[in-house]
Design a protein around this motif. Structure first.
Motif, PDB file in Angstrom:
ATOM      1  N   MET A   1      -1.166  15.193  23.298  1.00 34.09           N
ATOM      2  CA  MET A   1      -1.131  13.752  22.596  1.00 34.09           C
ATOM      3  C   MET A   1       0.303  13.369  21.898  1.00 34.09           C
ATOM      4  SD  MET A   1      -3.662  12.484  19.629  1.00 34.09           S
ATOM      5  CE  MET A   1      -3.751  14.245  18.795  1.00 34.09           C
ATOM      6  N   ALA A   2       1.027  14.668  21.313  1.00 36.54           N
ATOM      7  CA  ALA A   2       2.356  14.493  20.865  1.00 36.54           C
ATOM      8  C   ALA A   2       3.370  13.909  22.240  1.00 36.54           C
ATOM      9  CB  ALA A   2       2.690  15.611  20.107  1.00 36.54           C
ATOM     10  N   LEU A   3       3.121  14.617  23.163  1.00 36.79           N
ATOM     11  CA  LEU A   3       4.241  14.370  24.111  1.00 36.79           C
ATOM     12  C   LEU A   3       3.983  12.630  24.634  1.00 36.79           C
ATOM     13  CD1 LEU A   3       6.182  15.005  26.171  1.00 36.79           C
ATOM     14  CD2 LEU A   3       4.176  15.849  27.765  1.00 36.79           C
ATOM     15  N   ALA A   4       2.595  12.501  24.601  1.00 37.80           N
ATOM     16  CA  ALA A   4       2.481  11.067  25.277  1.00 37.80           C
ATOM     17  C   ALA A   4       2.941  10.058  24.168  1.00 37.80           C
ATOM     18  CB  ALA A   4       0.842  10.685  25.129  1.00 37.80           C
ATOM     19  N   ARG A   5       2.931  10.276  22.753  1.00 37.05           N
ATOM     20  CA  ARG A   5       3.303   9.288  21.650  1.00 37.05           C
ATOM     21  C   ARG A   5       4.731   9.388  21.893  1.00 37.05           C
ATOM     22  NH1 ARG A   5      -0.524  11.165  16.665  1.00 37.05           N
ATOM     23  NH2 ARG A   5      -2.374  10.064  17.246  1.00 37.05           N
ATOM     24  N   SER A   6       5.357  10.469  22.057  1.00 35.40           N
ATOM     25  CA  SER A   6       6.921  10.463  22.059  1.00 35.40           C
ATOM     26  C   SER A   6       7.545   9.512  23.303  1.00 35.40           C
ATOM     27  CB  SER A   6       7.297  11.935  22.157  1.00 35.40           C
ATOM     28  OG  SER A   6       7.273  12.513  23.571  1.00 35.40           O
ATOM     29  N   LYS A   7       6.588   9.642  24.479  1.00 36.44           N
ATOM     30  CA  LYS A   7       7.017   8.585  25.414  1.00 36.44           C
ATOM     31  C   LYS A   7       6.607   7.333  25.338  1.00 36.44           C
ATOM     32  CE  LYS A   7       7.209  12.521  28.756  1.00 36.44           C
ATOM     33  NZ  LYS A   7       6.565  12.966  30.142  1.00 36.44           N
ATOM     34  N   GLY A   8       5.765   6.908  24.390  1.00 36.16           N
ATOM     35  CA  GLY A   8       5.266   5.590  24.188  1.00 36.16           C
ATOM     36  C   GLY A   8       4.033   5.337  24.996  1.00 36.16           C
ATOM     37  N   GLU A   9       3.205   6.343  25.509  1.00 35.46           N
ATOM     38  CA  GLU A   9       2.201   6.318  26.483  1.00 35.46           C
ATOM     39  C   GLU A   9       1.061   6.380  25.644  1.00 35.46           C
ATOM     40  OE1 GLU A   9       4.172   8.927  30.090  1.00 35.46           O
ATOM     41  OE2 GLU A   9       2.753   9.766  29.076  1.00 35.46           O
ATOM     42  N   THR A  10      -0.007   5.781  26.369  1.00 35.91           N
ATOM     43  CA  THR A  10      -1.421   5.541  25.896  1.00 35.91           C
ATOM     44  C   THR A  10      -2.406   6.556  26.428  1.00 35.91           C
ATOM     45  OG1 THR A  10      -1.270   3.175  25.610  1.00 35.91           O
ATOM     46  CG2 THR A  10      -3.623   3.968  25.370  1.00 35.91           C
ATOM     47  N   LEU A  11      -3.018   7.308  25.577  1.00 37.15           N
ATOM     48  CA  LEU A  11      -3.998   8.357  26.182  1.00 37.15           C
ATOM     49  C   LEU A  11      -5.227   7.604  26.764  1.00 37.15           C
ATOM     50  CD1 LEU A  11      -3.622  10.703  23.219  1.00 37.15           C
ATOM     51  CD2 LEU A  11      -2.875  11.051  25.595  1.00 37.15           C
ATOM     52  N   PRO A  12      -5.844   8.433  27.769  1.00 38.24           N
ATOM     53  CA  PRO A  12      -6.973   7.555  28.341  1.00 38.24           C
ATOM     54  C   PRO A  12      -8.373   7.498  27.547  1.00 38.24           C
ATOM     55  CG  PRO A  12      -6.554   9.760  29.155  1.00 38.24           C
ATOM     56  CD  PRO A  12      -5.465   9.620  28.102  1.00 38.24           C
ATOM     57  N   PRO A  13      -9.140   6.730  28.056  1.00 37.70           N
ATOM     58  CA  PRO A  13     -10.508   6.678  27.283  1.00 37.70           C
ATOM     59  C   PRO A  13     -11.007   7.962  26.995  1.00 37.70           C
ATOM     60  CG  PRO A  13     -10.448   4.952  28.978  1.00 37.70           C
ATOM     61  CD  PRO A  13      -9.215   5.852  29.065  1.00 37.70           C
ATOM     62  N   GLY A  14     -11.672   8.391  26.082  1.00 38.59           N
ATOM     63  CA  GLY A  14     -12.352   9.679  25.977  1.00 38.59           C
ATOM     64  C   GLY A  14     -11.666  10.782  25.377  1.00 38.59           C
ATOM     65  N   TYR A  15     -10.329  10.622  25.288  1.00 48.50           N
ATOM     66  CA  TYR A  15      -9.424  11.849  25.101  1.00 48.50           C
ATOM     67  C   TYR A  15      -9.495  12.118  23.287  1.00 48.50           C
ATOM     68  CZ  TYR A  15      -5.017  14.440  24.962  1.00 48.50           C
ATOM     69  OH  TYR A  15      -4.129  15.372  25.219  1.00 48.50           O
ATOM     70  N   HIS A  16      -9.434  11.123  22.746  1.00 51.65           N
ATOM     71  CA  HIS A  16      -9.808  11.353  21.313  1.00 51.65           C
ATOM     72  C   HIS A  16     -11.448  11.798  21.019  1.00 51.65           C
ATOM     73  CE1 HIS A  16      -5.923  10.059  19.790  1.00 51.65           C
ATOM     74  NE2 HIS A  16      -5.963   9.129  20.654  1.00 51.65           N
TER      75      HIS A  16
END
Length: 86
Positions: free
Chosen positions: A22-37
């Motif tokens: 999640m931290a890596l995705a945020r640092s790249k401005g990426e959205t996490l897929p449905p169901g991740y959270h």
């Protein structure tokens, strides 16, 4: 008893891995897929991090409003297992 300890250790390991991703995705401005959270919230529930479950469920519903019915179901299940209210 050892089996549940191993299961708990696996959930902790998995939640740490999801947090790192999640931290890596945020640092790249990426959205996490449905169901991740939702998945992260369930791992928090299984590892005793009850105060972190609802924020993850709420974030899931914010990102993916179509998940509301299912997330509310999960929240109700978690609430019943904790002996609390929604």
């Amino acid at each position: 008893i050892r089996l549940s300890l191993v299961g708990s250790e696996m959930c902790i390991r998995d939640s740490l891995k999801l947090e790192q991703n999640m931290a890596l995705a945020r640092s790249k401005g990426e959205t996490l897929p449905p169901g991740y959270h939702a998945h992260l919230g369930m791992l928090y529930a299984k590892t005793g991090r009850a105060d972190e479950v609802k924020p993850q469920f709420d974030f899931e519903k914010t990102l993916y409003p179509e998940s509301k019915t299912f997330i509310d179901f999960l929240a109700g299940t978690f609430s019943k297992n904790q002996g609390g209210t929604r």
